[in-house]
Design an enzyme around this catalytic site. Structure first.
Site, mmCIF file in Angstrom:
data_model
loop_
_atom_site.group_PDB
_atom_site.id
_atom_site.type_symbol
_atom_site.label_atom_id
_atom_site.label_comp_id
_atom_site.label_asym_id
_atom_site.label_seq_id
_atom_site.Cartn_x
_atom_site.Cartn_y
_atom_site.Cartn_z
ATOM 1 N N ARG A 87 0.856 -1.187 0.000
ATOM 2 C CA ARG A 87 0.000 0.000 0.000
ATOM 3 C C ARG A 87 0.892 1.236 0.000
ATOM 4 O O ARG A 87 1.591 1.509 0.981
ATOM 5 C CB ARG A 87 -0.913 -0.014 1.228
ATOM 6 C CG ARG A 87 -1.736 1.245 1.345
ATOM 7 C CD ARG A 87 -2.776 1.216 2.469
ATOM 8 N NE ARG A 87 -3.357 2.546 2.547
ATOM 9 C CZ ARG A 87 -3.407 3.298 3.641
ATOM 10 N NH1 ARG A 87 -2.983 2.845 4.791
ATOM 11 N NH2 ARG A 87 -3.906 4.509 3.589
ATOM 12 N N HIS A 131 -2.606 10.950 1.128
ATOM 13 C CA HIS A 131 -2.092 10.652 2.468
ATOM 14 C C HIS A 131 -1.430 11.940 2.992
ATOM 15 O O HIS A 131 -0.230 12.012 3.181
ATOM 16 C CB HIS A 131 -1.127 9.466 2.420
ATOM 17 C CG HIS A 131 -0.936 8.781 3.749
ATOM 18 N ND1 HIS A 131 -1.053 7.412 3.918
ATOM 19 C CD2 HIS A 131 -0.623 9.258 4.977
ATOM 20 C CE1 HIS A 131 -0.820 7.087 5.182
ATOM 21 N NE2 HIS A 131 -0.550 8.193 5.848
ATOM 22 N N GLU A 176 -7.241 8.384 6.512
ATOM 23 C CA GLU A 176 -7.555 8.997 7.807
ATOM 24 C C GLU A 176 -7.955 10.468 7.731
ATOM 25 O O GLU A 176 -7.252 11.329 8.282
ATOM 26 C CB GLU A 176 -6.359 8.864 8.761
ATOM 27 C CG GLU A 176 -6.002 7.449 9.112
ATOM 28 C CD GLU A 176 -4.887 7.369 10.165
ATOM 29 O OE1 GLU A 176 -4.431 8.421 10.640
ATOM 30 O OE2 GLU A 176 -4.486 6.241 10.501
ATOM 31 N N ASN A 304 -7.676 1.591 9.779
ATOM 32 C CA ASN A 304 -6.377 1.749 10.428
ATOM 33 C C ASN A 304 -6.632 1.679 11.932
ATOM 34 O O ASN A 304 -7.400 2.485 12.468
ATOM 35 C CB ASN A 304 -5.753 3.114 10.110
ATOM 36 C CG ASN A 304 -5.405 3.277 8.635
ATOM 37 O OD1 ASN A 304 -5.598 2.365 7.840
ATOM 38 N ND2 ASN A 304 -4.884 4.437 8.283
ATOM 39 N N TYR A 306 -4.845 1.498 15.736
ATOM 40 C CA TYR A 306 -3.647 1.588 16.577
ATOM 41 C C TYR A 306 -3.937 1.387 18.062
ATOM 42 O O TYR A 306 -3.165 0.751 18.757
ATOM 43 C CB TYR A 306 -2.941 2.935 16.362
ATOM 44 C CG TYR A 306 -2.252 2.995 15.008
ATOM 45 C CD1 TYR A 306 -0.994 2.437 14.837
ATOM 46 C CD2 TYR A 306 -2.887 3.530 13.896
ATOM 47 C CE1 TYR A 306 -0.368 2.436 13.600
ATOM 48 C CE2 TYR A 306 -2.268 3.534 12.651
ATOM 49 C CZ TYR A 306 -1.006 2.986 12.511
ATOM 50 O OH TYR A 306 -0.390 2.972 11.292
ATOM 51 N N GLU A 377 -3.835 -0.417 8.107
ATOM 52 C CA GLU A 377 -2.620 -0.084 8.874
ATOM 53 C C GLU A 377 -2.713 -0.698 10.260
ATOM 54 O O GLU A 377 -3.763 -0.623 10.900
ATOM 55 C CB GLU A 377 -2.447 1.437 9.066
ATOM 56 C CG GLU A 377 -2.024 2.173 7.840
ATOM 57 C CD GLU A 377 -1.843 3.675 8.074
ATOM 58 O OE1 GLU A 377 -1.559 4.098 9.218
ATOM 59 O OE2 GLU A 377 -1.983 4.418 7.091
HETATM 60 C C1 FCB Z 1 -1.268 6.729 11.021
HETATM 61 C C2 FCB Z 1 -0.860 7.367 9.709
HETATM 62 C C3 FCB Z 1 0.478 6.900 9.208
HETATM 63 C C4 FCB Z 1 1.488 6.771 10.326
HETATM 64 C C5 FCB Z 1 0.923 5.953 11.452
HETATM 65 C C6 FCB Z 1 1.874 5.724 12.589
HETATM 66 O O1 FCB Z 1 -2.213 7.482 11.667
HETATM 67 O O2 FCB Z 1 -1.822 7.094 8.732
HETATM 68 O O3 FCB Z 1 0.907 7.776 8.205
HETATM 69 O O4 FCB Z 1 1.876 8.011 10.741
HETATM 70 O O5 FCB Z 1 -0.227 6.571 11.942
#
Ligand code: FCB
Length: 475
Positions: A87, A131, A176, A304, A306, A377
Protein backbone atom coordinates in the site's frame (compact mmCIF):
# COMPACT_ATOMS: atom_id res chain seq x y z
CA UNK A 1 -1.01 -7.52 26.33
CA UNK A 2 -0.51 -10.99 27.68
CA UNK A 3 1.97 -13.47 26.29
CA UNK A 4 -0.90 -15.75 25.20
CA UNK A 5 -2.13 -12.94 22.93
CA UNK A 6 0.93 -13.17 20.74
CA UNK A 7 0.20 -16.24 18.64
CA UNK A 8 3.08 -18.24 17.21
CA UNK A 9 3.85 -18.18 13.50
CA UNK A 10 2.41 -21.71 13.15
CA UNK A 11 -0.86 -20.77 14.87
CA UNK A 12 -1.24 -17.62 12.81
CA UNK A 13 -0.37 -19.34 9.56
CA UNK A 14 -2.98 -21.99 10.32
CA UNK A 15 -5.65 -19.30 10.70
CA UNK A 16 -4.83 -17.39 7.52
CA UNK A 17 -7.15 -18.59 4.79
CA UNK A 18 -5.90 -18.84 1.21
CA UNK A 19 -6.47 -15.56 -0.62
CA UNK A 20 -6.02 -13.42 2.51
CA UNK A 21 -3.69 -10.51 1.73
CA UNK A 22 -0.56 -9.86 3.77
CA UNK A 23 0.91 -6.45 3.02
CA UNK A 24 2.92 -3.47 4.17
CA UNK A 25 1.79 0.16 4.00
CA UNK A 26 3.60 3.46 3.53
CA UNK A 27 2.98 7.09 2.58
CA UNK A 28 4.79 9.17 -0.04
CA UNK A 29 5.70 12.11 2.17
CA UNK A 30 7.08 9.88 4.92
CA UNK A 31 9.55 8.00 2.71
CA UNK A 32 10.22 9.62 -0.66
CA UNK A 33 12.35 12.70 -0.02
CA UNK A 34 13.34 14.45 -3.29
CA UNK A 35 10.82 17.15 -2.53
CA UNK A 36 11.91 19.37 -5.38
CA UNK A 37 12.92 16.70 -7.92
CA UNK A 38 11.23 16.26 -11.27
CA UNK A 39 8.91 19.22 -10.98
CA UNK A 40 7.21 18.27 -7.70
CA UNK A 41 5.48 21.24 -6.06
CA UNK A 42 5.50 22.02 -2.33
CA UNK A 43 2.86 20.56 -0.04
CA UNK A 44 1.20 21.69 3.17
CA UNK A 45 3.63 19.39 4.99
CA UNK A 46 6.74 20.89 3.34
CA UNK A 47 5.65 24.29 4.69
CA UNK A 48 4.59 23.00 8.11
CA UNK A 49 7.89 21.17 8.63
CA UNK A 50 9.75 24.46 8.21
CA UNK A 51 7.93 26.13 11.11
CA UNK A 52 10.17 26.32 14.18
CA UNK A 53 9.00 23.84 16.79
CA UNK A 54 6.59 22.01 14.50
CA UNK A 55 8.68 18.83 14.20
CA UNK A 56 10.53 17.10 17.03
CA UNK A 57 14.17 18.26 17.10
CA UNK A 58 13.61 20.18 13.87
CA UNK A 59 13.92 17.00 11.79
CA UNK A 60 13.56 17.64 8.06
CA UNK A 61 11.52 15.53 5.61
CA UNK A 62 13.76 16.62 2.70
CA UNK A 63 15.49 13.24 2.33
CA UNK A 64 13.39 10.93 4.55
CA UNK A 65 14.21 7.35 3.39
CA UNK A 66 15.27 8.60 -0.06
CA UNK A 67 12.80 6.09 -1.41
CA UNK A 68 12.45 8.21 -4.56
CA UNK A 69 15.99 7.12 -5.50
CA UNK A 70 16.03 3.77 -3.74
CA UNK A 71 12.73 2.29 -4.83
CA UNK A 72 14.47 -0.71 -6.43
CA UNK A 73 16.16 -1.64 -3.17
CA UNK A 74 12.88 -1.24 -1.28
CA UNK A 75 10.96 -3.38 -3.74
CA UNK A 76 13.66 -6.06 -3.42
CA UNK A 77 13.15 -5.94 0.36
CA UNK A 78 9.42 -6.44 -0.07
CA UNK A 79 9.98 -9.28 -2.47
CA UNK A 80 12.22 -10.96 0.07
CA UNK A 81 9.61 -10.29 2.75
CA UNK A 82 7.09 -12.19 0.66
CA UNK A 83 4.18 -9.75 0.92
CA UNK A 84 1.30 -10.01 -1.53
CA UNK A 85 0.60 -6.30 -1.64
CA UNK A 86 2.19 -2.91 -1.04
CA UNK A 87 0.00 0.00 0.00
CA UNK A 88 1.71 3.15 -1.24
CA UNK A 89 0.45 6.69 -1.61
CA UNK A 90 0.80 9.00 -4.58
CA UNK A 91 2.09 12.46 -3.86
CA UNK A 92 -0.54 14.84 -5.24
CA UNK A 93 2.01 17.73 -5.57
CA UNK A 94 4.38 15.43 -7.47
CA UNK A 95 1.65 14.60 -9.96
CA UNK A 96 -0.03 18.01 -10.01
CA UNK A 97 2.37 20.61 -8.57
CA UNK A 98 -0.19 23.41 -8.10
CA UNK A 99 -3.04 21.14 -7.12
CA UNK A 100 -4.93 22.31 -10.18
CA UNK A 101 -4.23 22.61 -13.87
CA UNK A 102 -1.24 21.00 -15.52
CA UNK A 103 -0.24 17.45 -14.72
CA UNK A 104 3.47 16.79 -14.23
CA UNK A 105 4.28 13.88 -16.55
CA UNK A 106 7.56 13.19 -14.73
CA UNK A 107 5.62 12.71 -11.52
CA UNK A 108 3.26 10.27 -13.18
CA UNK A 109 6.27 8.52 -14.74
CA UNK A 110 7.84 7.89 -11.33
CA UNK A 111 4.75 6.05 -10.09
CA UNK A 112 4.28 4.34 -13.44
CA UNK A 113 7.73 2.77 -13.12
CA UNK A 114 7.14 1.94 -9.46
CA UNK A 115 3.85 0.17 -10.20
CA UNK A 116 5.37 -1.80 -13.07
CA UNK A 117 8.33 -2.86 -10.95
CA UNK A 118 6.01 -3.97 -8.15
CA UNK A 119 3.95 -6.05 -10.54
CA UNK A 120 7.09 -7.57 -11.98
CA UNK A 121 8.15 -8.48 -8.44
CA UNK A 122 4.79 -10.19 -7.90
CA UNK A 123 3.55 -7.50 -5.49
CA UNK A 124 0.10 -6.06 -6.03
CA UNK A 125 -0.20 -2.27 -5.59
CA UNK A 126 -2.87 -0.74 -3.35
CA UNK A 127 -2.75 2.98 -4.07
CA UNK A 128 -3.83 5.75 -1.70
CA UNK A 129 -4.62 9.00 -3.50
CA UNK A 130 -4.32 11.31 -0.51
CA UNK A 131 -2.09 10.65 2.47
CA UNK A 132 -2.00 14.23 3.84
CA UNK A 133 0.29 16.11 1.41
CA UNK A 134 -2.07 18.80 0.09
CA UNK A 135 -0.49 20.91 -2.68
CA UNK A 136 0.56 24.17 -0.98
CA UNK A 137 -1.24 26.56 -3.35
CA UNK A 138 -4.51 24.83 -2.46
CA UNK A 139 -3.67 25.06 1.24
CA UNK A 140 -3.09 28.78 0.79
CA UNK A 141 -6.59 29.02 -0.64
CA UNK A 142 -8.03 27.43 2.50
CA UNK A 143 -7.13 23.78 1.94
CA UNK A 144 -9.79 21.35 3.07
CA UNK A 145 -11.77 24.15 4.68
CA UNK A 146 -12.67 25.10 1.12
CA UNK A 147 -15.13 23.20 -0.99
CA UNK A 148 -13.16 23.63 -4.20
CA UNK A 149 -10.33 21.45 -2.80
CA UNK A 150 -12.73 18.50 -3.02
CA UNK A 151 -13.33 19.26 -6.68
CA UNK A 152 -9.60 19.64 -7.39
CA UNK A 153 -8.98 16.32 -5.63
CA UNK A 154 -11.42 14.57 -7.97
CA UNK A 155 -9.63 16.04 -11.02
CA UNK A 156 -6.25 14.83 -9.77
CA UNK A 157 -7.78 11.43 -8.97
CA UNK A 158 -9.05 11.17 -12.53
CA UNK A 159 -5.56 11.90 -13.86
CA UNK A 160 -4.06 9.15 -11.67
CA UNK A 161 -6.83 6.74 -12.63
CA UNK A 162 -6.32 7.49 -16.32
CA UNK A 163 -2.67 6.52 -16.10
CA UNK A 164 -2.70 3.65 -13.57
CA UNK A 165 -6.27 2.40 -13.71
CA UNK A 166 -5.32 -0.71 -15.67
CA UNK A 167 -2.77 -1.92 -13.08
CA UNK A 168 -3.82 -0.90 -9.57
CA UNK A 169 -5.62 -3.64 -7.64
CA UNK A 170 -7.12 -1.40 -4.95
CA UNK A 171 -7.66 2.34 -4.74
CA UNK A 172 -7.90 4.14 -1.40
CA UNK A 173 -9.26 7.66 -1.81
CA UNK A 174 -8.29 9.21 1.54
CA UNK A 175 -6.09 8.12 4.41
CA UNK A 176 -7.56 9.00 7.81
CA UNK A 177 -9.51 12.16 7.10
CA UNK A 178 -10.03 12.33 10.88
CA UNK A 179 -6.31 12.86 11.46
CA UNK A 180 -6.15 15.70 8.94
CA UNK A 181 -9.20 17.46 10.39
CA UNK A 182 -8.31 16.84 14.04
CA UNK A 183 -4.53 17.10 14.20
CA UNK A 184 -4.17 19.48 11.26
CA UNK A 185 -7.12 21.88 11.43
CA UNK A 186 -8.52 21.51 14.97
CA UNK A 187 -5.44 21.11 17.20
CA UNK A 188 -2.67 22.46 14.96
CA UNK A 189 -0.09 19.75 15.68
CA UNK A 190 -0.01 18.56 12.04
CA UNK A 191 -0.09 20.51 8.77
CA UNK A 192 -1.53 22.99 8.12
CA UNK A 193 -1.23 23.90 11.80
CA UNK A 194 -4.67 25.49 12.19
CA UNK A 195 -6.18 25.60 15.69
CA UNK A 196 -9.87 25.82 15.00
CA UNK A 197 -11.28 23.18 17.38
CA UNK A 198 -14.83 22.41 16.26
CA UNK A 199 -14.69 25.06 13.55
CA UNK A 200 -12.41 22.56 11.77
CA UNK A 201 -15.39 20.34 10.91
CA UNK A 202 -15.76 21.78 7.39
CA UNK A 203 -12.34 20.19 6.72
CA UNK A 204 -13.97 16.85 7.56
CA UNK A 205 -16.94 17.49 5.29
CA UNK A 206 -14.85 18.63 2.34
CA UNK A 207 -12.54 15.63 2.59
CA UNK A 208 -15.58 13.37 2.65
CA UNK A 209 -16.99 15.19 -0.34
CA UNK A 210 -13.60 14.79 -2.04
CA UNK A 211 -13.82 11.06 -1.30
CA UNK A 212 -17.24 10.79 -2.96
CA UNK A 213 -16.21 12.84 -5.98
CA UNK A 214 -12.99 10.82 -6.34
CA UNK A 215 -14.91 7.53 -6.27
CA UNK A 216 -17.14 8.88 -9.04
CA UNK A 217 -14.07 10.01 -11.00
CA UNK A 218 -12.37 6.61 -10.66
CA UNK A 219 -15.52 4.81 -11.77
CA UNK A 220 -15.91 7.21 -14.71
CA UNK A 221 -12.35 6.39 -15.75
CA UNK A 222 -13.30 2.71 -15.64
CA UNK A 223 -10.50 1.61 -13.30
CA UNK A 224 -10.07 -2.14 -13.10
CA UNK A 225 -9.33 -2.21 -9.36
CA UNK A 226 -11.52 -2.15 -6.26
CA UNK A 227 -12.28 1.19 -4.59
CA UNK A 228 -12.38 2.04 -0.89
CA UNK A 229 -11.21 4.44 1.80
CA UNK A 230 -8.98 4.09 4.89
CA UNK A 231 -10.43 5.45 8.11
CA UNK A 232 -8.70 5.42 11.46
CA UNK A 233 -10.90 3.81 14.09
CA UNK A 234 -10.65 3.47 17.86
CA UNK A 235 -13.21 1.96 20.17
CA UNK A 236 -14.06 4.77 22.62
CA UNK A 237 -14.94 4.07 26.24
CA UNK A 238 -15.89 6.34 29.15
CA UNK A 239 -13.36 6.49 31.99
CA UNK A 240 -16.09 5.85 34.58
CA UNK A 241 -19.83 5.30 34.97
CA UNK A 242 -20.33 9.02 35.62
CA UNK A 243 -22.89 10.56 33.27
CA UNK A 244 -20.53 13.32 32.18
CA UNK A 245 -17.82 10.80 31.22
CA UNK A 246 -20.45 8.88 29.25
CA UNK A 247 -21.57 12.00 27.43
CA UNK A 248 -18.04 13.14 26.56
CA UNK A 249 -17.10 9.65 25.45
CA UNK A 250 -20.13 9.55 23.16
CA UNK A 251 -19.23 12.96 21.74
CA UNK A 252 -15.63 11.89 21.14
CA UNK A 253 -16.80 8.72 19.41
CA UNK A 254 -18.71 10.94 16.97
CA UNK A 255 -15.79 13.31 16.39
CA UNK A 256 -13.33 10.47 15.92
CA UNK A 257 -15.22 7.61 14.32
CA UNK A 258 -18.74 8.25 13.24
CA UNK A 259 -18.43 11.66 11.56
CA UNK A 260 -16.33 9.82 8.94
CA UNK A 261 -17.86 6.37 8.72
CA UNK A 262 -21.58 7.26 8.97
CA UNK A 263 -21.84 9.52 5.90
CA UNK A 264 -19.64 7.21 3.82
CA UNK A 265 -21.51 4.03 4.74
CA UNK A 266 -24.98 5.27 5.67
CA UNK A 267 -25.32 8.58 3.83
CA UNK A 268 -25.88 10.84 6.84
CA UNK A 269 -24.00 12.41 9.71
CA UNK A 270 -24.59 11.02 13.20
CA UNK A 271 -27.02 12.86 15.46
CA UNK A 272 -25.10 14.36 18.38
CA UNK A 273 -26.51 14.30 21.92
CA UNK A 274 -28.42 17.50 22.65
CA UNK A 275 -25.89 18.84 25.17
CA UNK A 276 -23.04 18.86 22.62
CA UNK A 277 -25.04 19.68 19.52
CA UNK A 278 -23.52 23.19 19.18
CA UNK A 279 -20.08 21.61 18.63
CA UNK A 280 -21.36 19.97 15.46
CA UNK A 281 -23.25 22.93 14.03
CA UNK A 282 -20.95 23.05 10.96
CA UNK A 283 -22.41 19.73 9.88
CA UNK A 284 -25.99 20.80 10.53
CA UNK A 285 -26.73 22.43 7.19
CA UNK A 286 -25.08 20.03 4.78
CA UNK A 287 -27.11 19.47 1.61
CA UNK A 288 -28.70 16.13 0.78
CA UNK A 289 -26.87 16.28 -2.51
CA UNK A 290 -23.47 16.36 -0.77
CA UNK A 291 -24.48 13.44 1.43
CA UNK A 292 -25.53 11.51 -1.64
CA UNK A 293 -22.16 12.20 -3.25
CA UNK A 294 -20.29 11.05 -0.13
CA UNK A 295 -22.39 7.88 0.10
CA UNK A 296 -20.86 5.97 -2.83
CA UNK A 297 -20.98 2.19 -3.08
CA UNK A 298 -17.54 0.89 -2.04
CA UNK A 299 -15.83 -2.40 -2.83
CA UNK A 300 -13.98 -2.48 0.48
CA UNK A 301 -13.54 -0.48 3.66
CA UNK A 302 -10.06 0.17 5.12
CA UNK A 303 -9.52 0.31 8.87
CA UNK A 304 -6.38 1.75 10.43
CA UNK A 305 -6.25 0.56 14.02
CA UNK A 306 -3.65 1.59 16.58
CA UNK A 307 -5.28 1.94 20.01
CA UNK A 308 -8.52 2.26 21.95
CA UNK A 309 -9.43 5.57 23.57
CA UNK A 310 -10.74 6.22 27.08
CA UNK A 311 -12.42 9.56 27.66
CA UNK A 312 -12.93 11.44 30.92
CA UNK A 313 -14.83 14.69 31.31
CA UNK A 314 -12.98 17.80 32.44
CA UNK A 315 -9.74 19.33 31.27
CA UNK A 316 -6.69 17.11 31.32
CA UNK A 317 -3.40 17.81 33.06
CA UNK A 318 -1.49 17.17 29.85
CA UNK A 319 0.29 14.08 31.16
CA UNK A 320 -1.49 11.38 29.16
CA UNK A 321 -0.18 10.79 25.64
CA UNK A 322 -2.53 12.30 23.11
CA UNK A 323 -3.23 15.32 25.30
CA UNK A 324 -0.03 17.11 24.36
CA UNK A 325 -1.59 19.67 22.04
CA UNK A 326 -2.20 22.94 23.92
CA UNK A 327 -5.57 23.11 22.25
CA UNK A 328 -6.64 19.88 23.98
CA UNK A 329 -6.63 21.70 27.30
CA UNK A 330 -9.36 24.00 26.01
CA UNK A 331 -11.76 21.08 25.66
CA UNK A 332 -14.09 19.86 28.41
CA UNK A 333 -12.73 16.30 28.16
CA UNK A 334 -9.39 14.53 28.00
CA UNK A 335 -7.87 11.19 27.09
CA UNK A 336 -7.55 9.03 30.20
CA UNK A 337 -4.74 6.54 30.75
CA UNK A 338 -4.99 2.76 30.38
CA UNK A 339 -2.79 1.65 33.29
CA UNK A 340 -3.64 -1.99 32.54
CA UNK A 341 -1.81 -1.95 29.20
CA UNK A 342 1.81 -1.67 28.19
CA UNK A 343 2.54 1.20 25.88
CA UNK A 344 4.44 1.77 22.65
CA UNK A 345 7.22 4.28 22.05
CA UNK A 346 4.54 6.86 21.32
CA UNK A 347 2.89 6.03 24.66
CA UNK A 348 -0.07 4.40 22.89
CA UNK A 349 -1.74 1.55 24.79
CA UNK A 350 -1.08 -1.93 23.39
CA UNK A 351 -4.59 -3.38 23.35
CA UNK A 352 -4.92 -6.03 20.64
CA UNK A 353 -8.26 -7.42 21.82
CA UNK A 354 -9.77 -4.03 21.04
CA UNK A 355 -9.18 -4.72 17.36
CA UNK A 356 -11.67 -7.60 17.56
CA UNK A 357 -14.00 -5.40 19.62
CA UNK A 358 -13.71 -2.68 17.00
CA UNK A 359 -14.64 -5.07 14.17
CA UNK A 360 -17.70 -6.18 16.18
CA UNK A 361 -18.65 -2.56 16.77
CA UNK A 362 -18.36 -1.66 13.09
CA UNK A 363 -20.60 -4.56 12.09
CA UNK A 364 -23.14 -3.67 14.77
CA UNK A 365 -23.21 -0.09 13.56
CA UNK A 366 -23.22 -0.60 9.82
CA UNK A 367 -24.62 -4.08 9.29
CA UNK A 368 -25.05 -4.95 5.62
CA UNK A 369 -23.70 -1.48 4.68
CA UNK A 370 -20.22 -2.51 5.86
CA UNK A 371 -18.20 -3.66 2.84
CA UNK A 372 -15.54 -6.39 3.10
CA UNK A 373 -12.71 -4.96 5.10
CA UNK A 374 -8.95 -4.61 5.03
CA UNK A 375 -6.89 -3.65 8.06
CA UNK A 376 -5.05 -1.00 6.04
CA UNK A 377 -2.62 -0.08 8.87
CA UNK A 378 -1.48 -1.76 12.07
CA UNK A 379 1.87 -1.38 13.79
CA UNK A 380 3.86 0.23 16.57
CA UNK A 381 6.98 2.26 17.32
CA UNK A 382 9.40 1.22 20.03
CA UNK A 383 12.63 2.86 21.17
CA UNK A 384 15.41 1.64 18.90
CA UNK A 385 18.92 2.91 18.21
CA UNK A 386 19.55 5.44 15.45
CA UNK A 387 22.49 3.39 14.20
CA UNK A 388 22.94 -0.34 14.16
CA UNK A 389 25.82 -2.55 13.14
CA UNK A 390 23.90 -5.77 13.45
CA UNK A 391 20.48 -7.28 14.00
CA UNK A 392 17.66 -5.32 15.65
CA UNK A 393 15.87 -7.53 18.18
CA UNK A 394 12.41 -5.94 18.14
CA UNK A 395 10.51 -8.69 19.96
CA UNK A 396 8.03 -6.10 21.25
CA UNK A 397 7.02 -5.36 17.64
CA UNK A 398 6.71 -9.06 16.85
CA UNK A 399 4.43 -9.48 19.87
CA UNK A 400 2.44 -6.44 18.84
CA UNK A 401 1.90 -7.63 15.28
CA UNK A 402 1.29 -11.27 16.21
CA UNK A 403 -1.31 -10.32 18.80
CA UNK A 404 -3.11 -7.80 16.59
CA UNK A 405 -3.22 -10.01 13.52
CA UNK A 406 -4.13 -12.93 15.79
CA UNK A 407 -7.08 -11.10 17.31
CA UNK A 408 -8.30 -9.91 13.91
CA UNK A 409 -8.17 -13.46 12.50
CA UNK A 410 -9.73 -15.06 15.56
CA UNK A 411 -12.52 -12.46 15.77
CA UNK A 412 -13.50 -12.94 12.12
CA UNK A 413 -13.22 -16.75 12.06
CA UNK A 414 -16.37 -18.90 12.42
CA UNK A 415 -17.51 -18.63 16.04
CA UNK A 416 -15.46 -15.45 16.57
CA UNK A 417 -16.95 -12.24 17.98
CA UNK A 418 -16.93 -10.62 14.52
CA UNK A 419 -17.50 -13.79 12.46
CA UNK A 420 -19.87 -11.85 10.19
CA UNK A 421 -17.14 -9.38 9.13
CA UNK A 422 -15.37 -10.33 5.92
CA UNK A 423 -11.68 -9.59 6.51
CA UNK A 424 -9.67 -9.50 3.28
CA UNK A 425 -6.19 -8.68 4.51
CA UNK A 426 -3.79 -7.01 6.90
CA UNK A 427 -1.18 -4.33 6.17
CA UNK A 428 1.66 -3.72 8.61
CA UNK A 429 2.49 -0.09 9.20
CA UNK A 430 5.24 0.05 7.94
CA UNK A 431 8.10 -1.34 5.82
CA UNK A 432 10.77 1.27 6.64
CA UNK A 433 11.41 3.48 9.65
CA UNK A 434 10.39 6.85 8.26
CA UNK A 435 9.43 10.48 8.81
CA UNK A 436 6.73 10.11 11.41
CA UNK A 437 5.06 13.50 10.81
CA UNK A 438 5.42 15.85 13.81
CA UNK A 439 7.54 13.23 15.59
CA UNK A 440 10.18 13.41 12.84
CA UNK A 441 12.51 10.41 12.93
CA UNK A 442 12.00 9.84 16.66
CA UNK A 443 9.37 7.09 16.27
CA UNK A 444 10.51 3.96 14.44
CA UNK A 445 7.62 1.87 13.10
CA UNK A 446 9.49 -0.11 10.43
CA UNK A 447 10.07 -3.81 9.86
CA UNK A 448 13.32 -2.45 8.43
CA UNK A 449 15.66 -0.17 10.38
CA UNK A 450 16.80 2.92 8.50
CA UNK A 451 19.94 4.80 9.48
CA UNK A 452 18.98 8.35 8.59
CA UNK A 453 22.63 9.40 8.21
CA UNK A 454 23.71 6.66 5.81
CA UNK A 455 20.22 5.60 4.61
CA UNK A 456 21.31 2.02 5.10
CA UNK A 457 18.42 -0.43 5.49
CA UNK A 458 18.71 -3.27 8.05
CA UNK A 459 15.83 -5.75 8.34
CA UNK A 460 14.78 -6.15 11.98
CA UNK A 461 13.78 -9.44 13.63
CA UNK A 462 10.14 -8.50 12.90
CA UNK A 463 10.96 -8.52 9.17
CA UNK A 464 12.13 -12.12 9.41
CA UNK A 465 9.12 -12.98 11.55
CA UNK A 466 6.67 -11.56 8.96
CA UNK A 467 8.61 -13.32 6.22
CA UNK A 468 8.33 -16.66 7.99
CA UNK A 469 4.61 -16.10 8.46
CA UNK A 470 4.19 -15.34 4.79
CA UNK A 471 6.04 -18.57 3.90
CA UNK A 472 4.23 -20.74 6.45
CA UNK A 473 0.64 -19.99 5.40
CA UNK A 474 -1.40 -22.28 3.22
CA UNK A 475 -1.57 -21.31 -0.43
C1 FCB B 1 -1.27 6.73 11.02
C2 FCB B 1 -0.86 7.37 9.71
C3 FCB B 1 0.48 6.90 9.21
C4 FCB B 1 1.49 6.77 10.33
C5 FCB B 1 0.92 5.95 11.45
C6 FCB B 1 1.87 5.72 12.59
O1 FCB B 1 -2.21 7.48 11.67
O2 FCB B 1 -1.82 7.09 8.73
O3 FCB B 1 0.91 7.78 8.20
O4 FCB B 1 1.88 8.01 10.74
O5 FCB B 1 -0.23 6.57 11.94
Amino acid sequence: MTVQDAATVGELAERIRPGFTLGVASAAFQIEGSLTADGRGPSSWDAFAEKPGAIVDGHSPAVACDHYNRADEDIALMQDLGVDSYRLSLSWPRIQPSGKGPINQQGLDFYDRLIDKLLKAGISPMVTLFHWDTPLPLEHDGGWLTRSTAERFAEYSAAAAGRFGDRVAQWVTLNEPVSVALQGYALGVHAPGRRLLFDALPAAHHQLLGHGLAVQALRAEGVAGAIGVANMHSPVRPASKRLTDGLMSKAFDLVFNRVYADPILLGHYPKPPLQVRPWFRALGNVSDEDLKTIHQPLDFYGVNYYYPVKIASGRGDGTTPGNHADMMTKLPFHLAAFPEYQSTGFGWPVAPEHLGILLRELKDRYGAALPPLFITESGASFPEPDHTAGPVHDSDRIDYLASHLGHALRATAPGGIAHDVELLGYYVWTLLDNFEWAAGYSQRFGLVHVDFDTLERTPKDSFYWYKSLSRARRS
